[in-house]
Design a protein around this motif. Structure first.
Motif, short mmCIF file in Angstrom:
data_model
loop_
_atom_site.label_atom_id
_atom_site.label_comp_id
_atom_site.label_asym_id
_atom_site.label_seq_id
_atom_site.Cartn_x
_atom_site.Cartn_y
_atom_site.Cartn_z
N LEU A 52 0.70 -1.21 -0.21
CA LEU A 52 0.23 -0.10 -0.48
C LEU A 52 1.60 1.27 -0.36
N GLU A 53 1.85 1.68 0.93
CA GLU A 53 2.96 2.16 0.66
C GLU A 53 3.74 2.56 -0.93
N CYS A 54 3.75 1.78 -1.54
CA CYS A 54 4.43 1.58 -2.47
C CYS A 54 3.54 2.00 -3.61
N LEU A 55 2.52 1.50 -3.31
CA LEU A 55 1.12 2.39 -4.55
C LEU A 55 0.75 3.58 -4.13
N SER A 56 1.45 4.17 -2.92
CA SER A 56 0.88 5.56 -2.71
C SER A 56 1.88 6.89 -2.88
N GLU A 57 3.16 5.90 -2.97
CA GLU A 57 4.52 6.62 -2.90
C GLU A 57 4.13 6.46 -4.89
N SER A 58 3.70 6.00 -5.76
CA SER A 58 3.68 5.73 -6.62
C SER A 58 2.24 7.04 -7.45
N GLY A 59 1.52 6.86 -6.61
CA GLY A 59 0.73 7.70 -7.45
C GLY A 59 -0.52 7.05 -7.88
N HIS A 60 -0.58 5.38 -7.44
CA HIS A 60 -1.60 4.92 -7.80
C HIS A 60 -2.35 4.48 -7.04
N THR A 61 -3.57 3.66 -7.53
CA THR A 61 -4.12 3.25 -6.50
C THR A 61 -4.76 1.03 -6.73
N PRO A 62 -5.16 -0.09 -6.27
CA PRO A 62 -5.05 -1.10 -6.86
C PRO A 62 -5.46 -1.73 -8.01
N ALA A 63 -6.65 -0.89 -8.34
CA ALA A 63 -6.92 -0.69 -9.63
C ALA A 63 -6.64 -0.33 -10.28
N ASP A 64 -5.35 0.30 -10.31
CA ASP A 64 -4.49 0.66 -12.05
C ASP A 64 -3.57 -0.68 -11.89
N LEU A 65 -3.35 -1.60 -11.37
CA LEU A 65 -2.33 -2.83 -11.63
C LEU A 65 -2.68 -3.65 -12.55
N ASP A 66 -2.06 -4.01 -13.48
CA ASP A 66 -2.40 -4.71 -14.49
C ASP A 66 -2.13 -6.40 -14.18
N ALA A 67 -1.22 -6.18 -12.86
CA ALA A 67 -0.30 -7.65 -12.97
C ALA A 67 -0.03 -7.72 -12.29
N ILE A 96 -6.53 -9.59 -12.08
CA ILE A 96 -5.59 -9.71 -13.19
C ILE A 96 -4.73 -10.88 -12.74
N PRO A 97 -3.49 -11.39 -14.31
CA PRO A 97 -2.77 -12.67 -13.59
C PRO A 97 -1.60 -12.54 -12.87
N VAL A 98 -1.73 -13.36 -12.46
CA VAL A 98 -0.34 -13.06 -11.67
C VAL A 98 -0.01 -14.49 -11.72
N GLN A 189 8.18 -11.67 -20.83
CA GLN A 189 7.76 -12.76 -22.04
C GLN A 189 6.50 -13.04 -21.43
N ALA A 190 6.80 -13.64 -20.22
CA ALA A 190 5.17 -13.34 -20.53
C ALA A 190 4.51 -13.22 -20.16
N LEU A 191 4.56 -10.77 -19.91
CA LEU A 191 3.97 -9.76 -20.02
C LEU A 191 4.20 -9.64 -21.54
N ARG A 192 4.65 -9.86 -21.76
CA ARG A 192 4.47 -8.81 -23.73
C ARG A 192 3.29 -9.86 -24.03
N VAL A 193 3.77 -11.54 -24.16
CA VAL A 193 3.01 -12.32 -24.70
C VAL A 193 1.03 -12.78 -24.70
N GLY A 194 1.18 -12.08 -23.26
CA GLY A 194 0.07 -12.82 -22.48
C GLY A 194 -0.20 -13.55 -22.15
N VAL A 195 0.60 -14.14 -21.95
CA VAL A 195 0.12 -15.79 -21.96
C VAL A 195 -0.55 -15.95 -19.88
N GLU A 196 -1.39 -16.66 -20.50
CA GLU A 196 -2.20 -17.36 -19.09
C GLU A 196 -1.01 -17.72 -18.11
#
Length: 218
Positions: A52-67, A96-98, A189-196
């Motif tokens: 939560l500190e990292c999200l706040s410091e970077s100016g983002h919320t959990p909803a902004d995360l993509d992966a 979102i994918p993990v 690489q997995a993030l680039r190709v969007g694999v499950e």
């Protein structure tokens, strides 16, 4: 792409928010905010607050995360369980994918300098987790072994646990624990190709230290 990176495979509890461009094959993951607390007994207490500190410091919320990218070890049972469960919970809640990655690979990314590399981390019980890398590719491991039974050669340099790298007659590179950017680089690489992503599978490499009383009697 905004990625949450987590690792609890070592005494360092690591979290970070990382920016990564999956459309660029040359983009290097950039950590916008990171936290690392070295305390092998505080994984559960400090990990979520760090996120939560990292999200706040970077100016983002959990909803902004993509992966989410999480280190799956090798590491002790309790520590790994905290990090992987937290990563899975964020992924499930946000839809979102993990992606799970070998934590030793993340250290290797940060230590890479073109030479053959040995990475070691504390496995407790007077043992180490280890893996070898050549030209940035893992060629042996991960495995667990006593330091006296692990040859430094043919590796040319070593990285990892500060209390264990000096047990080997190799030049030491300054990468002790997985970094947030390193974790995302392993999953690039997995993030680039969007694999499950595959289901998260922890790399314990041996039975946990804590066992049921019935098991102790066997």
């Amino acid at each position: 792409m905004l990625v949450l990176a987590i690792d609890t495979s070592t005494p360092a509890v690591t979290a970070g928010v990382v920016r990564f461009d999956p459309d660029s094959v040359t983009d290097v993951p950039q950590a916008l905010a990171t936290r690392a607390t070295v305390d092998p007994r505080a994984h559960a207490e400090v990990l979520t607050p760090q996120i939560l500190e990292c999200l706040s410091e970077s100016g983002h919320t959990p909803a902004d995360l993509d992966a989410v990218v999480v280190g799956v070890g090798p590491g002790p049972f309790t520590g790994l369980r905290v990090g992987m469960a937290t990563g899975a919970a964020f992924g499930d809640a946000l839809g979102i994918p993990v992606h799970g990655v070998c934590s030793l690979d993340a250290i290797a990314v940060d230590a890479a300098d073109g030479r053959d590399l040995l990475v070691v981390t504390d496995a407790r019980r007077r043992e180490v987790y280890w893996a070898r890398y050549s030209q940035g590719v893992r060629v042996e491991g991960p495995e667990v072994i006593k330091p006296s039974d692990l040859d430094g050669e043919p590796s040319q340099v070593i990285a990892g646990s500060a209390s264990h790298v000096d047990l080997f007659d190799l030049p030491v590179l300054p990468a002790e624990t997985p970094s947030a950017a390193g974790l995302v680089a392993v999953a690039a690489q997995a993030l680039r190709v969007g694999v499950e992503p595959e289901p998260l599978v922890p790399l314990y490499l041996r039975r946990p230290d804590a066992v049921e009383l019935a098991d102790r009697r066997k």
